[in-house]
Scaffold this motif. Structure first.
Motif, mmCIF file in Angstrom:
data_model
loop_
_atom_site.group_PDB
_atom_site.id
_atom_site.type_symbol
_atom_site.label_atom_id
_atom_site.label_comp_id
_atom_site.label_asym_id
_atom_site.label_seq_id
_atom_site.Cartn_x
_atom_site.Cartn_y
_atom_site.Cartn_z
ATOM 1 N N UNK A 96 -103.121 -43.617 70.176
ATOM 2 C CA UNK A 96 -102.284 -43.839 69.003
ATOM 3 C C UNK A 96 -101.557 -42.563 68.580
ATOM 4 N N UNK A 97 -102.235 -41.425 68.727
ATOM 5 C CA UNK A 97 -101.603 -40.148 68.394
ATOM 6 C C UNK A 97 -100.469 -39.853 69.368
ATOM 7 N N UNK A 139 -94.357 -25.405 76.435
ATOM 8 C CA UNK A 139 -95.636 -25.824 77.000
ATOM 9 C C UNK A 139 -96.775 -25.251 76.175
ATOM 10 N N UNK A 140 -97.503 -26.148 75.564
ATOM 11 C CA UNK A 140 -98.644 -25.788 74.721
ATOM 12 C C UNK A 140 -99.398 -27.084 74.462
ATOM 13 N N UNK A 141 -100.548 -26.987 73.823
ATOM 14 C CA UNK A 141 -101.263 -28.201 73.432
ATOM 15 C C UNK A 141 -100.760 -28.626 72.058
ATOM 16 N N UNK A 142 -99.689 -29.365 72.057
ATOM 17 C CA UNK A 142 -99.079 -29.849 70.818
ATOM 18 C C UNK A 142 -99.789 -31.135 70.407
ATOM 19 N N UNK A 143 -100.261 -31.157 69.165
ATOM 20 C CA UNK A 143 -101.071 -32.298 68.718
ATOM 21 C C UNK A 143 -100.638 -32.845 67.361
ATOM 22 N N UNK A 144 -99.583 -32.292 66.763
ATOM 23 C CA UNK A 144 -99.209 -32.726 65.424
ATOM 24 C C UNK A 144 -97.699 -32.780 65.249
ATOM 25 N N UNK A 164 -91.965 -39.478 67.321
ATOM 26 C CA UNK A 164 -91.432 -38.448 66.430
ATOM 27 C C UNK A 164 -90.624 -37.410 67.212
ATOM 28 N N UNK A 165 -91.087 -37.073 68.408
ATOM 29 C CA UNK A 165 -90.321 -36.140 69.237
ATOM 30 C C UNK A 165 -88.921 -36.687 69.492
ATOM 31 N N UNK A 166 -88.836 -37.951 69.839
ATOM 32 C CA UNK A 166 -87.537 -38.554 70.110
ATOM 33 C C UNK A 166 -86.671 -38.577 68.853
ATOM 34 N N UNK A 167 -87.278 -38.821 67.706
ATOM 35 C CA UNK A 167 -86.534 -38.796 66.440
ATOM 36 C C UNK A 167 -85.951 -37.416 66.167
#
Length: 235
Positions: A108-109, A78-83, A116-119
């Protein structure tokens, strides 16, 4: 076992959270070590563990690393993941799910990060706080969609509104989500029982569990409350 499968297969699907401070900055660990908290959660039957690495709550990557070294349970970061880089780092640290907050991510982000998380083999744990945010979750059927009962605009310092979860559950269902979670502000076992019986596949409980001496007893109280509701014929 994946994060989602572990949660939905659990008899008591409570994601138990490790964090160092509450929203007001109050220490939640006391004299306990990370190992002791994790052991108490395992004893209580946690199917998954959430680890807050965000600085608001005194978190760090090292906290996630410590928890991962002490348990084989699926972990949520849990964090503000943005990339994408943060997603890769999350996987390296041993997590199997990652928080993505609709409120702070352009559409879009968010879509790219979910993909990408699923990949990477990470379960997107997508946090929403209103109907528009719920409707904006991409690939909701592959995500955990979590209703945050608190507001990040106030750094979650105000009490949680559990009625938000009840109101948004039909909207979340309408997105095609197969795993809906009510998160934050849950302290009373009676409320936990009610939310589970409403139809949520899981709950995320942090401060409420860290403030009790024995998480196993809190969980037993949830079980008793659910049994009582069934006996009374209450949904």
């Amino acid at each position: 076992m994946t994060f989602t499968r572990a949660l939905t297969a659990a008899a008591r699907p409570v994601i138990m959270e490790v964090k160092r401070r509450d929203a007001s900055g109050t220490d939640l660990m006391g004299a306990r070590t990370v190992a002791e908290v994790v052991a108490a959660y395992e004893e209580a039957g946690a199917p998954c563990i959430s680890v807050v690495t965000g600085r608001w709550f005194g978190g760090s990557e090292d906290l996630l690393r410590q928890v991962a070294a002490r348990t084989g349970l699926p972990l949520l970061r849990k964090d503000f993941v943005t990339s994408r880089r943060q997603l890769a780092r999350t996987r390296e640290l041993g997590a199997s799910a990652v928080l993505l907050t609709v409120k702070v991510l352009p559409a879009d982000v968010l879509a790219r990060l979910v993909d990408h998380a699923l990949e990477l083999g990470l379960t997107p744990f997508v946090e929403v706080a209103d109907a528009a945010e719920a409707a904006a979750v991409p690939r909701a059927d592959a995500c955990v969609v979590a209703v945050n009962n608190k507001d990040i605009a106030t750094r979650e310092r105000l009490p949680g509104d559990l009625e938000r979860s009840a109101a948004l559950l039909p909207v979340v269902r309408g997105t095609g989500a197969r795993c809906a979670v009510s998160a934050s502000g849950i302290t009373d076992p009676l409320d936990a029982a009610r939310l589970l019986d409403t139809g949520f596949e899981g709950l995320l409980v942090g401060t409420g569990l860290l403030r009790v001496s024995h998480p196993k007893r809190w969980c037993a109280a949830v079980d008793r409350a659910r049994a009582g509701r069934r006996q009374a014929g209450r949904p």
